[in-house]
Design a protein around this motif. Sequence first.
Motif, PDB file in Angstrom:
ATOM      1  N   GLY A 133      44.144  29.702  28.198  1.00 54.30           N
ATOM      2  CA  GLY A 133      45.072  30.315  27.260  1.00 54.30           C
ATOM      3  C   GLY A 133      46.439  30.591  27.851  1.00 54.30           C
ATOM      4  O   GLY A 133      47.303  31.163  27.186  1.00 54.30           O
ATOM      5  N   GLY A 134      46.649  30.205  29.123  1.00 51.14           N
ATOM      6  CA  GLY A 134      47.966  30.334  29.734  1.00 51.14           C
ATOM      7  C   GLY A 134      48.144  31.496  30.684  1.00 51.14           C
ATOM      8  O   GLY A 134      49.280  31.835  31.051  1.00 51.14           O
ATOM      9  N   ALA A 135      47.054  32.133  31.125  1.00 52.86           N
ATOM     10  CA  ALA A 135      47.170  33.233  32.090  1.00 52.86           C
ATOM     11  C   ALA A 135      47.809  32.730  33.381  1.00 52.86           C
ATOM     12  O   ALA A 135      47.525  31.612  33.830  1.00 52.86           O
TER      13      ALA A 135
ATOM     14  N   PHE B 256      47.177  45.154  35.921  1.00 50.97           N
ATOM     15  CA  PHE B 256      46.857  43.918  35.206  1.00 50.97           C
ATOM     16  C   PHE B 256      47.299  44.037  33.751  1.00 50.97           C
ATOM     17  O   PHE B 256      47.280  45.121  33.169  1.00 50.97           O
ATOM     18  N   ASP B 257      47.663  42.898  33.174  1.00 51.82           N
ATOM     19  CA  ASP B 257      48.080  42.870  31.769  1.00 51.82           C
ATOM     20  C   ASP B 257      46.892  42.806  30.820  1.00 51.82           C
ATOM     21  O   ASP B 257      46.983  43.224  29.665  1.00 51.82           O
ATOM     22  N   LEU B 258      45.794  42.241  31.307  1.00 48.27           N
ATOM     23  CA  LEU B 258      44.580  42.107  30.500  1.00 48.27           C
ATOM     24  C   LEU B 258      43.380  42.414  31.382  1.00 48.27           C
ATOM     25  O   LEU B 258      43.205  41.780  32.435  1.00 48.27           O
ATOM     26  N   VAL B 259      42.585  43.407  30.979  1.00 48.87           N
ATOM     27  CA  VAL B 259      41.389  43.787  31.730  1.00 48.87           C
ATOM     28  C   VAL B 259      40.173  43.591  30.832  1.00 48.87           C
ATOM     29  O   VAL B 259      40.129  44.106  29.706  1.00 48.87           O
ATOM     30  N   ILE B 260      39.196  42.849  31.333  1.00 50.28           N
ATOM     31  CA  ILE B 260      37.967  42.575  30.578  1.00 50.28           C
ATOM     32  C   ILE B 260      36.840  43.381  31.197  1.00 50.28           C
ATOM     33  O   ILE B 260      36.550  43.246  32.392  1.00 50.28           O
TER      34      ILE B 260
ATOM     35  N   SER C 280      37.244  34.283  32.416  1.00 47.29           N
ATOM     36  CA  SER C 280      38.379  33.877  33.246  1.00 47.29           C
ATOM     37  C   SER C 280      38.825  32.459  32.898  1.00 47.29           C
ATOM     38  O   SER C 280      40.019  32.167  32.827  1.00 47.29           O
ATOM     39  N   VAL C 281      37.860  31.574  32.677  1.00 45.90           N
ATOM     40  CA  VAL C 281      38.175  30.204  32.277  1.00 45.90           C
ATOM     41  C   VAL C 281      38.958  30.214  30.966  1.00 45.90           C
ATOM     42  O   VAL C 281      39.988  29.537  30.831  1.00 45.90           O
ATOM     43  N   ALA C 282      38.466  30.993  29.994  1.00 42.97           N
ATOM     44  CA  ALA C 282      39.143  31.084  28.695  1.00 42.97           C
ATOM     45  C   ALA C 282      40.579  31.587  28.875  1.00 42.97           C
ATOM     46  O   ALA C 282      41.505  31.091  28.224  1.00 42.97           O
TER      47      ALA C 282
ATOM     48  N   LYS D 125      49.808  36.184  31.261  1.00 46.48           N
ATOM     49  CA  LYS D 125      49.227  37.462  31.691  1.00 46.48           C
ATOM     50  C   LYS D 125      48.514  37.364  33.042  1.00 46.48           C
ATOM     51  O   LYS D 125      48.002  36.319  33.435  1.00 46.48           O
ATOM     52  N   ARG D 126      48.468  38.516  33.709  1.00 44.15           N
ATOM     53  CA  ARG D 126      47.623  38.692  34.909  1.00 44.15           C
ATOM     54  C   ARG D 126      46.327  39.333  34.420  1.00 44.15           C
ATOM     55  O   ARG D 126      46.349  40.428  33.842  1.00 44.15           O
ATOM     56  N   VAL D 127      45.218  38.675  34.684  1.00 46.43           N
ATOM     57  CA  VAL D 127      43.946  39.043  34.054  1.00 46.43           C
ATOM     58  C   VAL D 127      42.923  39.483  35.098  1.00 46.43           C
ATOM     59  O   VAL D 127      42.733  38.805  36.119  1.00 46.43           O
ATOM     60  N   LEU D 128      42.264  40.594  34.819  1.00 48.10           N
ATOM     61  CA  LEU D 128      41.138  41.052  35.636  1.00 48.10           C
ATOM     62  C   LEU D 128      39.869  40.942  34.807  1.00 48.10           C
ATOM     63  O   LEU D 128      39.763  41.528  33.723  1.00 48.10           O
ATOM     64  N   ASN D 129      38.903  40.203  35.312  1.00 50.51           N
ATOM     65  CA  ASN D 129      37.617  40.018  34.643  1.00 50.51           C
ATOM     66  C   ASN D 129      36.537  40.681  35.497  1.00 50.51           C
ATOM     67  O   ASN D 129      36.172  40.171  36.558  1.00 50.51           O
ATOM     68  N   THR D 130      36.038  41.825  35.048  1.00 46.38           N
ATOM     69  CA  THR D 130      35.032  42.559  35.824  1.00 46.38           C
ATOM     70  C   THR D 130      33.624  42.221  35.337  1.00 46.38           C
ATOM     71  O   THR D 130      33.436  41.848  34.184  1.00 46.38           O
TER      72      THR D 130
END
Length: 397
Positions: free
Chosen positions: A241-243, A294-298, A235-237, A222-227
Motif C-alpha cells: 500500500g506504499g508504506a 509510528f504513523d500506523l500501529v497494528i 506488514s506485506v499489505a 507511512k512508518r508502520v509497526l506491526n505487533t
Amino acid sequence: MMSTARVKIKSSDKSIKGGSPLIVSDAVSYVDKGLAEGTIIEAVDESGKFIGKGYYGKQNKGIGWILSRNPKERIDQSFFEKKLKAAFKDREPFFEDPLTTAFRVFNGEGDGIGGVTMDYFDGYYVINWYSEGIYQFKEFILQALRNLTDFKGIYEKKRFAEKGTYIEDDDFVEGERAQFPLIVQENGIHFATYLNESAMVGVFLDQREVRKAIRDKYSEGKRVLNTFSYTGAFSVAAVLGGAVKTTSVDLANRSRSKTQEQFSINGIDYESQDIIVEDVFNYFKYAVRKKLLFDLVILDPPSFARSKKHTFSAGKDYPALLEQAIAITEKNGVIVASSNCSTFGMSKFKGFIEKAFRQTGGKYKILEEHRLPEDFKTIKEFREGDYLKVVILKKLP
C-alpha cells in the motif's frame, strides 16, 4: 456412533431454547454417564418436550451441538452433504474471484454444524475438527466433499486434545499432496501457506478485509509497526500500500523466516524492512526509550499469551497494552486495534479503547470497524461465534 441418548435441559436455560446450538454443561440437568463421543442426542426440556437433536462432543464448556430442530430429521451422510452444499453455494463469489484463492467455505455453527470448520486454499481443503464427537462423522463429511467438489487434496487439523490444543500428526487425508509453500492469493496479495505443518497454516483468513483496508487506505507514505506479527501478513499489505518502512515484531523465532518469505513472494526486498524477534512488551519499552514514533500501529494480540516475563489476557490486559501503543503513535497517526477473544463483544472492546485513551489523556476518532468477513458466517443466536472485533482509529492531536 448412531445410537441415541437423551439430554435434559434445565427449565431455567434460555439460550438453547432461544436457538443457541451449543449445549453447555451448566444448562443440562441430566445426561447419561459414560456417553460416547459422537453419540446422537435428543435435547428435551424437563417435561420431556423435544428441543433439538445433535451430537455429543466435549468442546470447551460445551458437551455437544444441536444440529436440527426437526425431530424427524436424520443426522446422516445426506444431512452433512446438504449443509456443505448450501455453504458452498453461499461462497460462489469467492470461488469465482481470481484475486482471492483462500477463504473459509464452512464456518461451523454459522453453516449449521457446530464443532467443525473448513478452509479452501487454491483447490485444497483444510478441515478443523474441534471435538472427538464431530470427528466421528469424518467419513460422512469426506464423502460429502467427494460428491460436491473436484478437490486437489484434503488436509485436517485435530484440535480436540486437552484444552483444545492441536494434535501433532500427519494432516494429509486424501487426494494429492500439495507442494509447499502453497502460494495463495487474497485480494491480489500473495501468501505462502503450509497445510501440513502445524495448527496454523501461515495466514489468518478472518483478517482479509482488514489487510485490504490497511493496503488501500492507511499505508501510503507511512512508518508502520506491526505487533504480534506472526508471518507478517499485515506488514506485506502495508508495503504493497506504499508504506515507507514496516517494523514487524513477534516473539516466535519462526516469525523472522516466515515474514521474510511472505515479503519475497510479493516481490518485496525483506532487507529493506525491520523484522524483530522480541517480546512485544519489551519492544514497547525500547520504542519509548528510543523515542520512536509510528504513523500506523497494528495491535492484534492473541487472546492469551505467555512469555518469560509477561502473561497477557485480552479480557483484562488489552487497555494497558493499547496505552503502550498510543504512546508510540504519532499525532494524527492510526491504530488498528484488533481482538479475536470470544469472551467479550464489540461494545466492551470499545470500552477498552475509551479506557486506554482516558488513561493517557488523549483523544481519538473511530475511522472504521470490522467484524468477521462474510465467508465466516455467523448466527445471532450464538454470539460467541462472532468473535472478531477490529476498530481502526485516529489519534487526535
